[in-house]
Design a protein around this motif. Structure first.
Motif, PDB file in Angstrom:
ATOM      1  N   SER A 106      -1.213  18.821   2.671  1.00 11.77           N
ATOM      2  CA  SER A 106      -1.993  17.838   3.101  1.00 11.77           C
ATOM      3  C   SER A 106      -1.623  16.444   2.362  1.00 11.77           C
ATOM      4  N   GLN A 107      -2.080  16.789   0.905  1.00  8.89           N
ATOM      5  CA  GLN A 107      -2.055  15.828   0.069  1.00  8.89           C
ATOM      6  C   GLN A 107      -0.680  15.658  -0.448  1.00  8.89           C
ATOM      7  N   LEU A 108      -0.017  16.940  -0.881  1.00  5.78           N
ATOM      8  CA  LEU A 108       1.371  17.011  -1.315  1.00  5.78           C
ATOM      9  C   LEU A 108       2.287  17.644  -0.423  1.00  5.78           C
ATOM     10  N   THR A 109       3.327  16.996   0.166  1.00  7.55           N
ATOM     11  CA  THR A 109       4.168  17.476   1.186  1.00  7.55           C
ATOM     12  C   THR A 109       5.552  17.336   0.475  1.00  7.55           C
ATOM     13  N   PRO A 110       6.619  18.118   1.072  1.00  3.99           N
ATOM     14  CA  PRO A 110       8.063  17.918   0.829  1.00  3.99           C
ATOM     15  C   PRO A 110       8.544  16.541   0.866  1.00  3.99           C
ATOM     16  N   ASP A 111       7.944  15.519   1.727  1.00  4.35           N
ATOM     17  CA  ASP A 111       8.340  14.042   1.880  1.00  4.35           C
ATOM     18  C   ASP A 111       7.689  13.350   0.495  1.00  4.35           C
ATOM     19  N   PHE A 112       6.452  13.765   0.114  1.00  7.50           N
ATOM     20  CA  PHE A 112       5.923  13.408  -1.245  1.00  7.50           C
ATOM     21  C   PHE A 112       6.938  13.779  -2.396  1.00  7.50           C
ATOM     22  N   ALA A 113       7.363  14.805  -2.379  1.00  4.06           N
ATOM     23  CA  ALA A 113       8.050  15.691  -3.573  1.00  4.06           C
ATOM     24  C   ALA A 113       9.410  14.993  -3.428  1.00  4.06           C
TER      25      ALA A 113
ATOM     26  N   MET B 152       0.913  -1.030  -0.039  1.00  4.59           N
ATOM     27  CA  MET B 152      -0.071   0.000   0.022  1.00  4.59           C
ATOM     28  C   MET B 152       0.851   1.379   0.068  1.00  4.59           C
ATOM     29  N   SER B 153       0.457   2.328  -0.798  1.00  4.20           N
ATOM     30  CA  SER B 153       1.203   3.360  -0.864  1.00  4.20           C
ATOM     31  C   SER B 153       0.991   4.279   0.254  1.00  4.20           C
ATOM     32  N   ARG B 154       2.066   5.222   0.698  1.00 10.54           N
ATOM     33  CA  ARG B 154       1.728   6.086   1.733  1.00 10.54           C
ATOM     34  C   ARG B 154       1.343   7.619   1.035  1.00 10.54           C
ATOM     35  N   PHE B 155       1.100   7.443  -0.091  1.00 12.89           N
ATOM     36  CA  PHE B 155       0.741   8.572  -0.794  1.00 12.89           C
ATOM     37  C   PHE B 155      -0.606   8.420  -1.334  1.00 12.89           C
ATOM     38  N   PRO B 156      -1.616   9.463  -1.360  1.00 10.77           N
ATOM     39  CA  PRO B 156      -3.038   9.334  -1.986  1.00 10.77           C
ATOM     40  C   PRO B 156      -2.646   9.100  -3.411  1.00 10.77           C
ATOM     41  N   ALA B 157      -3.306   8.057  -3.958  1.00 10.05           N
ATOM     42  CA  ALA B 157      -3.226   7.706  -5.361  1.00 10.05           C
ATOM     43  C   ALA B 157      -4.522   8.743  -6.084  1.00 10.05           C
ATOM     44  N   ASP B 158      -5.172   9.412  -5.807  1.00 13.39           N
ATOM     45  CA  ASP B 158      -5.975  10.345  -6.481  1.00 13.39           C
ATOM     46  C   ASP B 158      -5.210  11.721  -6.570  1.00 13.39           C
ATOM     47  N   VAL B 159      -4.194  11.918  -6.360  1.00  6.28           N
ATOM     48  CA  VAL B 159      -3.465  13.270  -6.710  1.00  6.28           C
ATOM     49  C   VAL B 159      -2.718  12.790  -8.223  1.00  6.28           C
ATOM     50  N   PHE B 160      -2.446  11.521  -8.611  1.00  7.28           N
ATOM     51  CA  PHE B 160      -2.049  11.384 -10.022  1.00  7.28           C
ATOM     52  C   PHE B 160      -3.079  11.223 -10.881  1.00  7.28           C
ATOM     53  N   LYS B 161      -2.876  12.242 -11.819  1.00  9.15           N
ATOM     54  CA  LYS B 161      -3.613  12.631 -12.846  1.00  9.15           C
ATOM     55  C   LYS B 161      -3.026  12.042 -14.079  1.00  9.15           C
ATOM     56  N   ALA B 162      -3.704  12.039 -15.368  1.00  9.08           N
ATOM     57  CA  ALA B 162      -3.525  11.543 -16.498  1.00  9.08           C
ATOM     58  C   ALA B 162      -2.167  12.191 -17.181  1.00  9.08           C
ATOM     59  N   TYR B 163      -2.059  13.598 -16.972  1.00  3.18           N
ATOM     60  CA  TYR B 163      -0.617  14.308 -17.309  1.00  3.18           C
ATOM     61  C   TYR B 163      -0.153  15.039 -16.287  1.00  3.18           C
ATOM     62  N   ASP B 164      -0.537  14.849 -14.985  1.00  3.17           N
ATOM     63  CA  ASP B 164       0.209  15.720 -14.000  1.00  3.17           C
ATOM     64  C   ASP B 164       0.048  15.269 -12.726  1.00  3.17           C
ATOM     65  N   ILE B 165       0.234  15.900 -11.541  1.00  6.19           N
ATOM     66  CA  ILE B 165       0.089  15.600 -10.299  1.00  6.19           C
ATOM     67  C   ILE B 165      -0.632  16.699  -9.542  1.00  6.19           C
ATOM     68  N   ARG B 166      -1.850  16.644  -9.041  1.00  5.06           N
ATOM     69  CA  ARG B 166      -2.447  17.852  -8.489  1.00  5.06           C
ATOM     70  C   ARG B 166      -2.971  17.350  -6.827  1.00  5.06           C
ATOM     71  N   GLY B 167      -3.007  18.189  -6.085  1.00  2.00           N
ATOM     72  CA  GLY B 167      -3.482  17.969  -4.774  1.00  2.00           C
ATOM     73  C   GLY B 167      -3.154  19.238  -3.948  1.00  2.00           C
ATOM     74  N   LEU B 168      -3.765  19.123  -2.772  1.00  3.68           N
ATOM     75  CA  LEU B 168      -3.748  20.063  -1.619  1.00  3.68           C
ATOM     76  C   LEU B 168      -2.212  20.238  -1.090  1.00  3.68           C
ATOM     77  N   ALA B 169      -1.735  21.295  -1.186  1.00  2.35           N
ATOM     78  CA  ALA B 169      -0.398  21.466  -0.735  1.00  2.35           C
ATOM     79  C   ALA B 169      -0.429  21.172   0.910  1.00  2.35           C
TER      80      ALA B 169
END
Length: 67
Positions: free
Chosen positions: A20-27, A1-18
Protein backbone atom coordinates in the motif's frame (compact mmCIF):
# COMPACT_ATOMS: atom_id res chain seq x y z
CA UNK A 1 4.31 16.79 -5.49
CA UNK A 2 5.69 13.34 -4.83
CA UNK A 3 3.74 10.28 -5.87
CA UNK A 4 5.04 8.47 -2.78
CA UNK A 5 3.99 9.11 0.82
CA UNK A 6 6.47 11.36 2.64
CA UNK A 7 5.70 9.75 5.99
CA UNK A 8 7.52 6.51 5.03
CA UNK A 9 10.87 8.32 5.17
CA UNK A 10 12.26 8.19 8.71
CA UNK A 11 15.53 9.57 10.09
CA UNK A 12 17.53 6.42 9.36
CA UNK A 13 15.31 4.14 7.30
CA UNK A 14 12.15 3.77 5.28
CA UNK A 15 9.13 2.13 6.88
CA UNK A 16 5.63 1.55 5.59
CA UNK A 17 2.98 -0.98 4.77
CA UNK A 18 3.89 -3.42 2.02
CA UNK A 19 1.71 -3.20 -1.09
CA UNK A 20 0.00 0.00 0.00
CA UNK A 21 2.64 2.54 1.04
CA UNK A 22 5.63 0.53 -0.20
CA UNK A 23 5.30 -1.10 -3.60
CA UNK A 24 7.67 -2.47 -6.23
CA UNK A 25 7.18 0.82 -8.13
CA UNK A 26 8.33 2.69 -5.03
CA UNK A 27 11.38 0.40 -4.70
CA UNK A 28 12.27 0.90 -8.37
CA UNK A 29 12.03 4.70 -8.08
CA UNK A 30 14.08 4.63 -4.88
CA UNK A 31 16.78 2.51 -6.51
CA UNK A 32 16.87 4.78 -9.56
CA UNK A 33 17.16 7.91 -7.41
CA UNK A 34 19.88 6.34 -5.28
CA UNK A 35 21.85 5.32 -8.37
CA UNK A 36 21.63 8.83 -9.83
CA UNK A 37 22.68 10.39 -6.52
CA UNK A 38 25.58 7.96 -6.13
CA UNK A 39 26.72 8.57 -9.71
CA UNK A 40 26.79 12.33 -9.18
CA UNK A 41 28.46 12.22 -5.76
CA UNK A 42 31.19 9.70 -6.67
CA UNK A 43 32.14 10.62 -10.24
CA UNK A 44 35.69 9.23 -10.09
CA UNK A 45 35.43 6.72 -7.28
CA UNK A 46 34.48 3.07 -7.49
CA UNK A 47 31.52 2.40 -5.26
CA UNK A 48 30.02 -0.93 -4.32
CA UNK A 49 26.43 -1.13 -3.17
CA UNK A 50 25.04 -4.22 -1.51
CA UNK A 51 21.34 -5.03 -1.45
CA UNK A 52 19.88 -7.50 1.01
CA UNK A 53 16.47 -8.48 2.30
CA UNK A 54 14.78 -10.38 5.07
CA UNK A 55 12.37 -13.30 4.93
CA UNK A 56 9.12 -11.33 4.48
CA UNK A 57 7.00 -12.47 1.58
CA UNK A 58 7.22 -9.02 -0.03
CA UNK A 59 11.05 -8.93 0.08
CA UNK A 60 11.87 -10.70 -3.21
CA UNK A 61 9.68 -8.36 -5.28
CA UNK A 62 11.10 -5.28 -3.55
CA UNK A 63 14.65 -6.60 -3.99
CA UNK A 64 14.14 -7.19 -7.70
CA UNK A 65 12.56 -3.76 -8.22
CA UNK A 66 15.26 -1.93 -6.24
CA UNK A 67 18.05 -3.75 -8.05
Amino acid sequence: MSRFPADVFKAYDIRGLADSQLTPDFAFALGFAFAQFTKEETKKEHVKVFIAHDMRLSSPAFFDALE
